[in-house]
Write a protein that holds these residues in place. Structure first.
Motif, PDB file in Angstrom:
ATOM      1  N   ILE A 149       0.841  -1.206   0.000  1.00  0.00           N
ATOM      2  CA  ILE A 149       0.000   0.000   0.000  1.00  0.00           C
ATOM      3  C   ILE A 149       0.868   1.244   0.000  1.00  0.00           C
ATOM      4  O   ILE A 149       0.606   2.211  -0.724  1.00  0.00           O
ATOM      5  CB  ILE A 149      -0.963  -0.018   1.203  1.00  0.00           C
ATOM      6  N   GLY A 150       1.930   1.240   0.808  1.00  0.00           N
ATOM      7  CA  GLY A 150       2.846   2.383   0.834  1.00  0.00           C
ATOM      8  C   GLY A 150       3.536   2.591  -0.510  1.00  0.00           C
ATOM      9  O   GLY A 150       3.688   3.718  -0.976  1.00  0.00           O
TER      10      GLY A 150
ATOM     11  N   ALA B 229       2.389   1.738  -3.437  1.00  0.00           N
ATOM     12  CA  ALA B 229       1.391   2.258  -4.376  1.00  0.00           C
ATOM     13  C   ALA B 229       1.155   3.747  -4.145  1.00  0.00           C
ATOM     14  O   ALA B 229       1.005   4.520  -5.094  1.00  0.00           O
ATOM     15  CB  ALA B 229       0.082   1.486  -4.234  1.00  0.00           C
ATOM     16  N   GLY B 230       1.143   4.175  -2.882  1.00  0.00           N
ATOM     17  CA  GLY B 230       0.976   5.600  -2.592  1.00  0.00           C
ATOM     18  C   GLY B 230       2.142   6.421  -3.103  1.00  0.00           C
ATOM     19  O   GLY B 230       1.953   7.510  -3.659  1.00  0.00           O
ATOM     20  N   LEU B 231       3.364   5.929  -2.915  1.00  0.00           N
ATOM     21  CA  LEU B 231       4.535   6.649  -3.427  1.00  0.00           C
ATOM     22  C   LEU B 231       4.539   6.703  -4.956  1.00  0.00           C
ATOM     23  O   LEU B 231       4.877   7.731  -5.547  1.00  0.00           O
ATOM     24  CB  LEU B 231       5.815   5.992  -2.918  1.00  0.00           C
TER      25      LEU B 231
ATOM     26  N   THR C 218       1.906   6.660  -6.853  1.00  0.00           N
ATOM     27  CA  THR C 218       0.852   7.601  -7.239  1.00  0.00           C
ATOM     28  C   THR C 218       1.336   9.030  -7.095  1.00  0.00           C
ATOM     29  O   THR C 218       1.083   9.875  -7.948  1.00  0.00           O
ATOM     30  CB  THR C 218      -0.399   7.386  -6.372  1.00  0.00           C
ATOM     31  N   ARG C 219       2.044   9.313  -6.013  1.00  0.00           N
ATOM     32  CA  ARG C 219       2.543  10.667  -5.791  1.00  0.00           C
ATOM     33  C   ARG C 219       3.592  11.053  -6.831  1.00  0.00           C
ATOM     34  O   ARG C 219       3.632  12.171  -7.307  1.00  0.00           O
ATOM     35  CB  ARG C 219       3.137  10.768  -4.389  1.00  0.00           C
ATOM     36  N   LYS C 220       4.448  10.110  -7.199  1.00  0.00           N
ATOM     37  CA  LYS C 220       5.513  10.421  -8.146  1.00  0.00           C
ATOM     38  C   LYS C 220       5.014  10.517  -9.582  1.00  0.00           C
ATOM     39  O   LYS C 220       5.349  11.452 -10.308  1.00  0.00           O
ATOM     40  CB  LYS C 220       6.613   9.371  -8.054  1.00  0.00           C
TER      41      LYS C 220
END
Length: 103
Positions: free
Chosen positions: A20-21, A23-25, A27-29
């Motif tokens: 999950i972490g 995927a969040g990174l 998405t942010r990048k």
């Protein structure tokens, strides 16, 4: 249930949280089309905020190298000043190295 089962459950939980972490990174990048833009393309930035009271806040917002001062309250937001040019970045001054030698 023994210790090995608990270790397996804990490892699976860590793996899922790690995915999950990641995927969040990602998405942010890279951004998600229609949801979020990558961080490098963003044009709006909150430079500074100041709490005036528990329910009132002043924010300095930068958009395309122009800053705007906005007062934010529970009933809405009011532009206090618009079109502020930000100060030029100040160069970082390195302090001179100190020596412990006594003449």
């Amino acid at each position: 249930m023994d210790v090995l089962d608990f270790a397996r459950y804990f490892a699976a939980l860590l793996l899922v949280l790690g995915l999950i972490g990641a995927a969040g990174l990602a998405t942010r990048k890279f951004g998600v089309p229609g949801l979020a833009k990558p961080a490098k393309i963003r044009r709006i930035q909150i430079v500074e905020t100041l709490m005036l009271s528990p329910r009132q806040k002043i924010a300095l917002i930068r958009r395309d190298d122009v800053e705007h001062m906005v007062m934010i309250t529970p009933t809405g937001a009011t532009v206090i000043e618009s079109g502020i040019t930000p100060p030029p970045p100040q160069p970082q001054v390195q302090p001179a190295p100190q020596t412990d030698a006594v003449p």
